[in-house]
Scaffold this motif. Structure first.
Motif, PDB file in Angstrom:
ATOM      1  N   ALA A 151       0.820  -1.212   0.000  1.00 53.61           N
ATOM      2  CA  ALA A 151       0.000   0.000   0.000  1.00 53.61           C
ATOM      3  C   ALA A 151       0.847   1.252   0.000  1.00 53.61           C
ATOM      4  CB  ALA A 151      -0.924  -0.002   1.214  1.00 53.61           C
ATOM      5  N   ASN A 152       2.024   1.163   0.607  1.00 49.66           N
ATOM      6  CA  ASN A 152       2.832   2.359   0.765  1.00 49.66           C
ATOM      7  C   ASN A 152       3.993   2.471  -0.221  1.00 49.66           C
ATOM      8  OD1 ASN A 152       1.861   3.825   3.360  1.00 49.66           O
ATOM      9  ND2 ASN A 152       1.884   1.653   3.913  1.00 49.66           N
ATOM     10  N   ALA A 153       4.205   1.378  -0.998  1.00 47.95           N
ATOM     11  CA  ALA A 153       5.376   1.367  -1.872  1.00 47.95           C
ATOM     12  C   ALA A 153       5.373   2.520  -2.853  1.00 47.95           C
ATOM     13  CB  ALA A 153       5.456   0.040  -2.623  1.00 47.95           C
ATOM     14  N   GLY A 154       4.206   2.845  -3.404  1.00 49.35           N
ATOM     15  CA  GLY A 154       4.152   3.917  -4.383  1.00 49.35           C
ATOM     16  C   GLY A 154       3.618   5.217  -3.827  1.00 49.35           C
ATOM     17  N   ALA A 155       3.589   5.328  -2.509  1.00 51.22           N
ATOM     18  CA  ALA A 155       3.039   6.540  -1.893  1.00 51.22           C
ATOM     19  C   ALA A 155       3.858   7.762  -2.285  1.00 51.22           C
ATOM     20  CB  ALA A 155       3.030   6.385  -0.377  1.00 51.22           C
ATOM     21  N   LEU A 156       3.157   8.875  -2.490  1.00 53.15           N
ATOM     22  CA  LEU A 156       3.810  10.084  -2.973  1.00 53.15           C
ATOM     23  C   LEU A 156       4.393  10.887  -1.825  1.00 53.15           C
ATOM     24  CD1 LEU A 156       4.338  11.759  -5.518  1.00 53.15           C
ATOM     25  CD2 LEU A 156       2.174  12.937  -5.101  1.00 53.15           C
ATOM     26  N   ASN A 157       5.686  11.189  -1.930  1.00 50.80           N
ATOM     27  CA  ASN A 157       6.374  12.029  -0.953  1.00 50.80           C
ATOM     28  C   ASN A 157       7.035  13.149  -1.747  1.00 50.80           C
ATOM     29  OD1 ASN A 157       8.336  13.210   0.767  1.00 50.80           O
ATOM     30  ND2 ASN A 157       8.499  11.349   1.979  1.00 50.80           N
ATOM     31  N   PRO A 158       6.685  14.402  -1.473  1.00 53.96           N
ATOM     32  CA  PRO A 158       7.212  15.510  -2.282  1.00 53.96           C
ATOM     33  C   PRO A 158       8.720  15.666  -2.203  1.00 53.96           C
ATOM     34  CG  PRO A 158       6.082  16.335  -0.340  1.00 53.96           C
ATOM     35  CD  PRO A 158       5.778  14.876  -0.407  1.00 53.96           C
ATOM     36  N   ASN A 159       9.358  15.025  -1.232  1.00 53.73           N
ATOM     37  CA  ASN A 159      10.796  15.182  -1.049  1.00 53.73           C
ATOM     38  C   ASN A 159      11.597  13.941  -1.418  1.00 53.73           C
ATOM     39  OD1 ASN A 159      10.547  17.854   0.064  1.00 53.73           O
ATOM     40  ND2 ASN A 159       9.728  16.875   1.900  1.00 53.73           N
ATOM     41  N   TYR A 161      11.893  10.276  -4.281  1.00 50.65           N
ATOM     42  CA  TYR A 161      11.449   9.555  -5.461  1.00 50.65           C
ATOM     43  C   TYR A 161      10.666   8.325  -5.017  1.00 50.65           C
ATOM     44  CZ  TYR A 161      14.713  12.623  -7.859  1.00 50.65           C
ATOM     45  OH  TYR A 161      15.352  13.736  -8.338  1.00 50.65           O
ATOM     46  N   ASP A 162      10.056   7.632  -5.950  1.00 51.10           N
ATOM     47  CA  ASP A 162       9.309   6.425  -5.614  1.00 51.10           C
ATOM     48  C   ASP A 162      10.204   5.475  -4.827  1.00 51.10           C
ATOM     49  OD1 ASP A 162       8.250   3.627  -6.003  1.00 51.10           O
ATOM     50  OD2 ASP A 162       6.700   4.722  -7.118  1.00 51.10           O
ATOM     51  N   GLU A 163       9.700   4.983  -3.706  1.00 52.53           N
ATOM     52  CA  GLU A 163      10.511   4.173  -2.793  1.00 52.53           C
ATOM     53  C   GLU A 163      10.930   2.835  -3.382  1.00 52.53           C
ATOM     54  OE1 GLU A 163      11.814   5.175  -0.145  1.00 52.53           O
ATOM     55  OE2 GLU A 163      10.685   7.008   0.283  1.00 52.53           O
ATOM     56  N   ARG A 164      10.298   2.415  -4.473  1.00 54.54           N
ATOM     57  CA  ARG A 164      10.604   1.099  -5.044  1.00 54.54           C
ATOM     58  C   ARG A 164      11.780   1.129  -6.016  1.00 54.54           C
ATOM     59  NH1 ARG A 164       4.556   0.461  -7.202  1.00 54.54           N
ATOM     60  NH2 ARG A 164       5.065   2.657  -7.670  1.00 54.54           N
ATOM     61  N   ILE A 165      12.206   2.308  -6.443  1.00 47.35           N
ATOM     62  CA  ILE A 165      13.230   2.408  -7.488  1.00 47.35           C
ATOM     63  C   ILE A 165      14.602   1.992  -6.957  1.00 47.35           C
ATOM     64  CG2 ILE A 165      14.490   3.999  -8.972  1.00 47.35           C
ATOM     65  CD1 ILE A 165      11.937   5.653  -9.202  1.00 47.35           C
ATOM     66  N   VAL A 177      11.123   6.364 -13.354  1.00 45.55           N
ATOM     67  CA  VAL A 177      11.322   7.512 -12.468  1.00 45.55           C
ATOM     68  C   VAL A 177      10.750   8.787 -13.082  1.00 45.55           C
ATOM     69  CG1 VAL A 177      13.633   8.058 -13.377  1.00 45.55           C
ATOM     70  CG2 VAL A 177      13.027   8.700 -11.028  1.00 45.55           C
ATOM     71  N   ALA A 178      10.111   9.576 -12.224  1.00 46.87           N
ATOM     72  CA  ALA A 178       9.591  10.886 -12.602  1.00 46.87           C
ATOM     73  C   ALA A 178      10.304  11.945 -11.766  1.00 46.87           C
ATOM     74  CB  ALA A 178       8.091  10.941 -12.386  1.00 46.87           C
ATOM     75  N   SER A 179      10.010  13.197 -12.028  1.00 43.96           N
ATOM     76  CA  SER A 179      10.642  14.288 -11.280  1.00 43.96           C
ATOM     77  C   SER A 179      10.362  14.145  -9.789  1.00 43.96           C
ATOM     78  CB  SER A 179      10.118  15.636 -11.778  1.00 43.96           C
ATOM     79  OG  SER A 179      10.426  15.816 -13.139  1.00 43.96           O
ATOM     80  N   LEU A 180      11.254  14.726  -8.994  1.00 43.37           N
ATOM     81  CA  LEU A 180      11.147  14.611  -7.540  1.00 43.37           C
ATOM     82  C   LEU A 180       9.759  15.007  -7.057  1.00 43.37           C
ATOM     83  CD1 LEU A 180      12.812  13.996  -4.962  1.00 43.37           C
ATOM     84  CD2 LEU A 180      13.288  16.456  -4.830  1.00 43.37           C
ATOM     85  N   GLY A 181       9.157  14.109  -6.257  1.00 48.27           N
ATOM     86  CA  GLY A 181       7.849  14.386  -5.681  1.00 48.27           C
ATOM     87  C   GLY A 181       6.676  14.079  -6.582  1.00 48.27           C
ATOM     88  N   GLN A 182       6.960  13.645  -7.846  1.00 39.45           N
ATOM     89  CA  GLN A 182       5.878  13.327  -8.776  1.00 39.45           C
ATOM     90  C   GLN A 182       5.591  11.829  -8.779  1.00 39.45           C
ATOM     91  OE1 GLN A 182       4.129  15.753 -10.516  1.00 39.45           O
ATOM     92  NE2 GLN A 182       5.335  17.042  -9.130  1.00 39.45           N
ATOM     93  N   PRO A 183       4.354  11.438  -9.120  1.00 40.44           N
ATOM     94  CA  PRO A 183       4.040  10.004  -9.185  1.00 40.44           C
ATOM     95  C   PRO A 183       4.928   9.307 -10.210  1.00 40.44           C
ATOM     96  CG  PRO A 183       2.044  11.343  -9.340  1.00 40.44           C
ATOM     97  CD  PRO A 183       3.193  12.289  -9.467  1.00 40.44           C
ATOM     98  N   ASN A 184       5.342   8.076  -9.875  1.00 42.27           N
ATOM     99  CA  ASN A 184       6.169   7.328 -10.818  1.00 42.27           C
ATOM    100  C   ASN A 184       5.403   7.077 -12.108  1.00 42.27           C
ATOM    101  OD1 ASN A 184       8.911   6.518 -10.361  1.00 42.27           O
ATOM    102  ND2 ASN A 184       8.309   4.443 -10.971  1.00 42.27           N
ATOM    103  N   ARG A 185       6.118   6.943 -13.208  1.00 40.00           N
ATOM    104  CA  ARG A 185       5.480   6.798 -14.514  1.00 40.00           C
ATOM    105  C   ARG A 185       4.837   5.426 -14.687  1.00 40.00           C
ATOM    106  NH1 ARG A 185       6.715  10.679 -18.076  1.00 40.00           N
ATOM    107  NH2 ARG A 185       6.506   9.289 -19.871  1.00 40.00           N
ATOM    108  N   PRO A 188       7.914   0.142 -11.112  1.00 36.46           N
ATOM    109  CA  PRO A 188       9.293  -0.178 -11.464  1.00 36.46           C
ATOM    110  C   PRO A 188       9.468  -1.641 -11.874  1.00 36.46           C
ATOM    111  CG  PRO A 188       9.252   1.197  -9.511  1.00 36.46           C
ATOM    112  CD  PRO A 188       7.821   0.848  -9.808  1.00 36.46           C
ATOM    113  N   SER A 189      10.284  -1.853 -12.900  1.00 40.92           N
ATOM    114  CA  SER A 189      10.598  -3.162 -13.477  1.00 40.92           C
ATOM    115  C   SER A 189       9.496  -3.739 -14.355  1.00 40.92           C
ATOM    116  CB  SER A 189      10.972  -4.192 -12.409  1.00 40.92           C
ATOM    117  OG  SER A 189      12.260  -3.924 -11.895  1.00 40.92           O
ATOM    118  N   SER A 190       8.383  -3.014 -14.509  1.00 38.76           N
ATOM    119  CA  SER A 190       7.274  -3.562 -15.299  1.00 38.76           C
ATOM    120  C   SER A 190       7.432  -3.313 -16.796  1.00 38.76           C
ATOM    121  CB  SER A 190       5.942  -2.971 -14.827  1.00 38.76           C
ATOM    122  OG  SER A 190       5.865  -1.583 -15.102  1.00 38.76           O
ATOM    123  N   GLN A 191       8.288  -2.358 -17.198  1.00 39.96           N
ATOM    124  CA  GLN A 191       8.470  -2.073 -18.613  1.00 39.96           C
ATOM    125  C   GLN A 191       9.734  -1.254 -18.835  1.00 39.96           C
ATOM    126  OE1 GLN A 191       4.684   0.381 -18.642  1.00 39.96           O
ATOM    127  NE2 GLN A 191       5.902   1.704 -19.965  1.00 39.96           N
TER     128      GLN A 191
END
Length: 397
Positions: A151-159, A161-165, A177-185, A188-191
């Motif tokens: 539930a928390n792996a992709g949680a958005l933190n403005p400070n 990057y995605d915690e799974r990267i 990876v997306a810009s800092l604080g932005q939702p991941n594209r 990770p590892s799916s494409q």
């Protein structure tokens, strides 16, 4: 290898050895293939055939550049067993000493620096990007992640990057990876999605673990391995040329051909901003594939085909800073690059110890991508076709 397959490839000019091993000489590699099945080939025939095909490759590449319908300005070097077979320069002010912004060929050097840090025990490729850039999560965030990792792996933190990267995903362009604080594209590892940002972040990781700027690390790397034409420079092309007079000023094709307004900043350096001459990059490539830069384990990681990628050339897969193709049993490591004012291509055939490096100071209009890479495609086709012809002719002896 079926004759029909080879014939169809040649008619249209279409397009591992063990890790950390030096590629065999051209004729020796062919002999090992032709000797299978109990056939014997005389050394004189082997050498004559290989020299003939190498000469043909050289002549065909020269003709392709001379007759190209697209404008060309740049420098090309073709090497066999590390020795130049062809050195060609074309364009105003271009000579053997000319240096170029390498565009995405820079990624192969950045990946090498990351793997050297791995060999030195400074990082773990399965560790997260955030771990190296920002340190561990605070206690509260750790507790939340432990309660429900999914539930928390992709949680958005403005400070952050995605915690799974992980670093592994950044190296092979599967991080999303997306810009800092932005939702991941994407997960990770799916494409696969080519990411200059990902390699810029790897440059930041290197600065953290080595306690040194990326520019300084490149300078030390160049000095250690006698890559005298390699450097990391920042600023406008005009400002860089004042420091590096041998830099070929980049030209951009749009409505007309005009000087590029490219500015190399800290973020661009690891992804596409390094500068080198073709001979220098070829020397780097030779040392890399001869096992002089990485441990056997790290070289194996770099040249492992992790994921397929969409590209102008079919059946391409990606390792770490390197494209991999094994069609028709010919192992090929390659990369191309494009930034405003510069284009690039590198090809390495380990079984034949054959290398090509092509650096240009004219970037064609991206409105037609097939046109932009038409000459690169043609040169690759020439080399692969001649390697196939050589293999086929020696099978018949």
């Amino acid at each position: 290898m079926r004759l029909s397959v080879i014939g169809s490839l040649l008619s249209g000019l279409l397009l591992l050895p063990s890790a950390n091993s030096v590629g065999e000489p051209f004729e020796t590699a062919i002999v090992s293939k032709s000797a299978q099945g109990g056939q014997s080939v005389k050394l004189e025939s082997q050498t004559a055939s290989s020299e003939s095909k190498l000469g043909e490759i050289k002549s065909l590449i020269q003709a392709a550049i001379k007759d190209s319908p697209q404008p060309f300005s740049g420098s090309v070097i073709l090497l066999t067993e590390g020795k130049p077979l062809l050195e060609l320069q074309k364009g105003e002010g271009i000579n053997q000493d000319s240096r170029f912004v390498m565009a995405s060929l820079s990624k192969q050097i950045t990946a090498t620096l990351v793997l050297q840090a791995l060999d030195a025990g400074k990082l773990d490729l399965n560790q997260t990007l955030n771990h190296y850039l920002f340190g561990d999560l605070d206690a509260e965030s750790k507790a939340l992640k432990a309660i429900d990792a999914n539930a928390n792996a992709g949680a958005l933190n403005p400070n952050r990057y995605d915690e799974r990267i992980t670093l592994h995903q950044l190296l092979n362009h599967t991080s999303g990876v997306a810009s800092l604080g932005q939702p991941n594209r994407f997960v990770p590892s799916s494409q696969f999605e080519y990411s200059n940002l990902g390699y810029s972040l790897l440059g930041q990781v290197l600065e953290k673990v080595n306690h040194q700027s990326f520019t300084e690390q490149v300078a030390q790397f160049a000095a250690r391995y006698q890559l005298n034409g390699l450097s990391a420079e920042q600023g406008s092309l005009e400002a860089i040329q004042a420091k590096v007079p041998s830099l070929a000023v980049g030209l951009q094709e749009s409505e007309v051909i005009a000087p590029s307004e490219l500015v190399i900043d800290e973020a661009l350096l690891p992804a596409g901003g390094l500068i080198a001459s073709p001979a220098t990059y070829a020397a780097f490539q030779q040392q890399l594939h001869a096992g002089k830069l990485l441990s056997p384990e790290s070289y194996q990681r770099m040249t492992t085909a992790y994921i397929e990628l969409p590209f102008l050339w079919p059946n391409m897969r990606y390792g770490y800073g390197i494209r991999i193709n094994k069609d028709n049993d010919i192992v090929e490591y390659s990369h191309t690059g494009y930034v405003s004012g510069y284009m690039s291509m590198t090809l390495h055939y380990p079984e034949y110890n054959l290398d090509l490096v092509m650096l240009e100071n004219l970037s064609l209009n991206l409105n037609d991508r097939n046109r932009v890479f038409e000459l690169h495609n043609q040169i690759r086709q020439i080399i692969r076709s001649q390697l196939l012809l050589t293999t086929l002719s020696l099978h018949k002896v």
